[in-house]
Structures are given as C-alpha cells and as structure tokens.
Design an enzyme around this catalytic site. Structure first.
Site, PDB file in Angstrom:
ATOM      1  N   ASP A  92       5.519  -4.483  -0.675  1.00 45.43           N
ATOM      2  CA  ASP A  92       4.193  -4.220  -1.225  1.00 45.43           C
ATOM      3  C   ASP A  92       3.237  -3.748  -0.123  1.00 45.43           C
ATOM      4  O   ASP A  92       3.229  -4.296   0.982  1.00 45.43           O
ATOM      5  CB  ASP A  92       3.679  -5.539  -1.837  1.00 45.43           C
ATOM      6  N   GLU A  95       6.131   0.558  -0.217  1.00 44.51           N
ATOM      7  CA  GLU A  95       5.079   1.083  -1.083  1.00 44.51           C
ATOM      8  C   GLU A  95       3.964   1.600  -0.183  1.00 44.51           C
ATOM      9  O   GLU A  95       3.304   0.811   0.508  1.00 44.51           O
ATOM     10  CB  GLU A  95       4.516   0.000  -2.014  1.00 44.51           C
TER      11      GLU A  95
END
Ligand code: NOJ
Length: 528
Positions: free
Chosen positions: A201, A265
C-alpha cells in the site's frame, strides 16, 4: 514460458473481501466466502488473487487501518480459514497475494497506543512526532488524503503526529530501524504461511523529508480539483531514501523459494513511477501502472502511453497494466458497456502483467450510492470522493442479494445485478464474462500474448493496432475505440483469420489487407 518467473505470465485478480462472498449472513464478505468461490476463480482462469486487507482493524478505512498485522479480523474469519483458503487456491494452481500496509497503522494498534502514552515511550519514535510550528499550529503545511492537515495534535503529550491519510491512520517512522525489523517480521510471518507475494500500500509514501520542509503550492491547481492536490507533495512523499527500504523488503522475499512477488501501489507520473523498479531492479517487481485508468480513450493517446511507458522501463523491467481497483471508478462506468469489452481485450493483449478488479469480468458498473447509504470515510468527508460505488458486492446469481449474502449487503447492489450476474452470463456465450474467460484462456495458451514483443502497427483508419510476437508466433490486435464502424486498412497483406472478437460470430473470418470493424469492436487476428 517456464523459464520466466510465474508473475510475468500471470493474470492477477483483485478481491475486495468485504464484497466478494458472505457466508455468515452479516452482509460482509469473508475468507470462507472466497473459499466457496475458488472453483469460479479457477474456471475464470486467473493465476493469482490479491486480497485487500483482512487484518484486525477498527475499519476506519475498511482494513487499511491495521491494528494487528498478523491476525484476521473476526469479521473475515480466522487464521484457520486463511490457511484453508491458501491451500485451496494453491491446489488449483492459483497464487495468493496479500495487501501489506506499511505506511501507517490504525491509531488502535498497540504500537501507537504505546507510542502516544508518553514522550519517553520506547515506541515513541516508531511514529512521526513533531512540536508545533514556532508560530503555532501544525509543524508544516503537509496535507493528508482526502483532506486537511497531515498533522494531528495529541493533547496528552503536547506534540503532533503525522498521518498521510485519516487521523486514525498514524504514519510509521520508517527511518527507525526497529520499525523496519518489526515490519519485515510481518512479511516473514505470512511468507512462512505460504503467501506468494504482497501488494504494498502507498509504497511511495514511506519516507518523508528529513527536514520536514513545506510542500510548494501546485501552480496547476484549479478550484474544482480535490483539496489534496493544492500542494505538490515534493517533500511529504517520493523521497530517494525509500528505494533502499524496498530493496530490504525484496531481500526478505528473496530468502524464500518460488519467486515471491512484490507489487507497489504507486500513484506517480511515469518517469517517477519507473524509479520504483529500483537500482538494478532491486525494487518492486511490479510498480502498478495505473495510467490506463485516466488516459484519453482514443488510439493516439493510448499508443503514446504504451510507447512512453515501454521506453521509460529500465532494462529488464517487466510492465504492469491495471484497468480498475477499489479506489477508482469502474471501467464499465468510465467507458460504457460496449467499449468495456474492447478495454478488456486491450488489457489482456498488452505486454506485461495485467491486474483485473473483481466484477470487471462481468462489466460491473459503479452503483449509485445515496448519501444515507455511504460508508467510505473519504466520501463522508469530501463529497464526490467516496469509493463505495466501485466496492459493491459481486452479483453471483439472480436472487435478491445476488447470492452474495443471506443478510443485508453492506452496500446495495445495482438494479441490473440479475442480468449481469455470473450465473446468467455463464449461460450466454456472447457475454462479457465469457469474453474475459476466452481472453484469459488465449493468453495462457499463447505466450506471445503475455511475454511477446509489442509493436505498434500503422493502419489507415482511426484504430488502435499492434502486434505481439514471440518464438515465431504472432498475433495482430485491432481495436475500434469508437462507437461508429471503422474500415481499417493495413499497408501490407496480413493474411490471417480472426481468433477472437469482442463481438460473437466472427471467429475464423479471414482478413488480408483490410478489416471492417463494427462500432466498439476489437479483434485478435492470427496470421496464417
Ligand atoms: C491505498 C488504498 O488502496 C486505499 O484504499 C486506502 O484508503 C489508502 N491506500 C490508505 O491506506
């Protein structure tokens, strides 16, 4: 094909676990639900699933606020359920990729509770604390996503802590070696349990400017832009010191057999994005490339994007392509149901690893969510920023809740859910679902489509055309991105036959120097 690491010829499928399949009637999906659907995943033909966070969490950001990195939230099940799921996937040859959320924890994580207990806490430095600005107020001007200062004042200890997202998501201090060691242990915990990789993330956020300098104003900001774009995040993210950290993560993964995968990401412009492959490819195997989600959907800009991206890739770096995820509008809503099929053909015929968002294989659209049904905290604080529409449940059948739950689904289903459900589409040979499945099968059968060279093909007529070639086998892909029919001419004889079309009934049709494409039609041609 076997010489290439598995993830280079894989199709990755993202599952938002709240919305995939509920088994206990609470209206929220769970791990046992994914287990119930592994045969569907195998039937569809995906090679790996990435499952969004299922760790214990207060769910302030639906799991992206982790309170324990090595457990399962009871909402989703137990570690035993996880093991059963991993085993069932592996038995079908499907890899399992977890969501690793290293930038921030929940404010309910015991580490943060300890850190905020006093300025002398041994974990104080695990988070980012600063005194107020000498002139009063927040230490600097950094902004959080979706809105507001990135600094929250902690009354008890009289300092501010940094949060790139919600105030309930305090940022970890990745300059602290103990934080790194603890987080690498988290990776090992899951690797030991057999996971095949991680999607990391907000990887570009981990390190912030050591001097905490103010971010400069964004000269291109327009009043209608979302508030977090007001400043250029020059100092609050994307710092060079993040790359050695990613290399450390890679080393942890490299200690395990079988090419465990690291996906990042990263929302950055191309030239910055590719830096995350790291020096000598020591970084992420796949920094997610999201650019198809906002490219101007016409042949020339898409060709330019593919070319620019291919040209920017470091030597030996492997491309990534993404059409949708749990944070962005659904592709079927962006492009419409007809062009959606062309987009799927594009995704599955580009060089690199495609990532497919659950439901996109059905043409699932954003579901309009009324104010009183909104659940996403981002949407509740900034109107229009809500991500609920793209997170609604998977419609499996024609029953009232689409077979997703026997209870009340946590988000409403779209009105069209019976017509687009898996059961209905499975029975229709011309459905989006069967097209997606055929594309995945063809891609699996023909390594030239996943691994082969990509070359643009000059054509007369405004279509997107390219070839994919490997080991003497070649495919020609011609996509009409327009609703109007198009006659497309080739400057040489490309004698071949249509292998697959977005429209039923064309397979086997012969072509040579010209093809008449219907509106919103894409074809894959095999030269003969
Ligand atoms: C990116 C995730 O995809 C998004 O859903 C989340 O809100 C933020 N990171 C914060 O973790």
């Amino acid at each position: 094909m076997s010489e290439r690491p598995w993830w280079q010829h894989a199709v990755i499928y993202e599952i938002y676990p709240r919305s995939f399949q509920d088994t206990n009637g609470d209206g929220v999906g769970d791990l046992s639900g994914i287990l119930e659907r592994v045969d569907y995943l195998a039937w569809l033909g995906v090679d790996a699933v990435w499952i969004c966070p299922f760790y214990p969490s207060p769910m302030a950001d639906f799991g992206y606020d982790v309170a324990d990195y090595v457990g399962i939230d009871p909402l989703f099940g137990t570690l035993d359920d996880f093991d059963r799921l991993a085993e069932a996937l592996h038995r079908r040859g499907i890899r399992i990729i977890l969501d690793f959320v290293p930038n921030h924890t929940s404010d309910k994580h015991p580490w943060f509770a300890e850190a905020r207990s006093s300025r002398d806490s041994p974990k104080r430095d695990w988070y980012i604390w600063r005194d107020a600005h000498p002139g009063g107020g927040a230490p600097n001007n950094w902004q959080s996503f979706p809105v507001g200062s990135a600094w929250e004042f902690d009354e008890a200890t009289g300092q501010y802590y940094c949060h790139s997202f919600l105030a309930t998501q305090p940022d970890l201090n990745w300059r602290n070696q103990s934080v790194r060691a603890a987080m690498y242990d988290v990776l090992r915990f899951w690797l030991d349990r057999g996971v095949d990789g991680f999607r990391v993330d907000v990887l570009w956020h981990l390190i912030k400017d050591a001097q905490f300098r103010d971010d400069p104003p964004n000269p291109h900001f327009r009043d209608k832009d979302p508030p977090h774009l007001r400043l250029l995040p020059l100092h609050s993210a994307d710092q060079p010191e993040v790359l050695p950290i990613i290399a450390e993560m890679r080393q942890v993964l490299n200690g395990y057999p079988g090419e465990r995968l690291l996906i990042g990401e990263i929302y950055l412009p191309l030239e910055r994005l590719v830096a995350y492959y790291g020096p000598n490819l020591t970084g992420a195997h796949l920094p997610f490339n999201f650019n198809l989600m906002w490219v101007d959907w016409r042949p020339a800009p898409i060709l330019r994007l593919i070319r620019d991206y291919e040209a920017a890739l470091p030597l030996g770096a492997w491309p990534s392509w993404v059409l949708g995820n749990h944070d962005q509008r659904r592709v079927a809503s962006r492009l419409g149901p007809a062009q959606d099929r062309v987009a799927m053909m594009l995704l599955m015929t580009l060089r690199g690893t495609p990532t497919l968002y659950y439901g996109d294989e059905l043409g699932l659209k954003d579901v309009p969510i009324q104010q009183h049904e909104m659940r996403d905290p981002f949407g509740l604080v900034v109107p229009g920023q809500g991500r609920d529409p793209e997170r609604t449940s998977m419609p499996w059948d024609e029953s009232q809740n689409g077979g997703f739950t026997t209870g009340r689904p946590w988000l409403p289903l779209g009105k069209d859910h019976p017509a687009i459900s898996v059961d209905v589409q499975k029975r229709d040979p011309g459905s989006m679902l069967n097209l997606t499945r055929a594309l995945l099968a063809l891609r699996r059968r023909e390594p030239s489509l996943s691994l082969g060279d990509w070359e643009p093909l000059a054509v007369e007529g405004d279509a997107l055309a390219y070839t994919r070639t490997a080991g003497g086998r070649r495919f020609i892909i011609v996509l009409n991105l327009d609703t109007a029919p198009k006659a497309v001419g080739f400057d040489r004889d490309l004698a071949g036959a249509i292998e697959l079309s977005t429209h039923p009934g064309r397979v086997g049709e012969r072509i040579s120097t010209r093809i008449e494409l219907r509106g919103d039609e894409g074809v894959i041609i095999k030269p003969t």
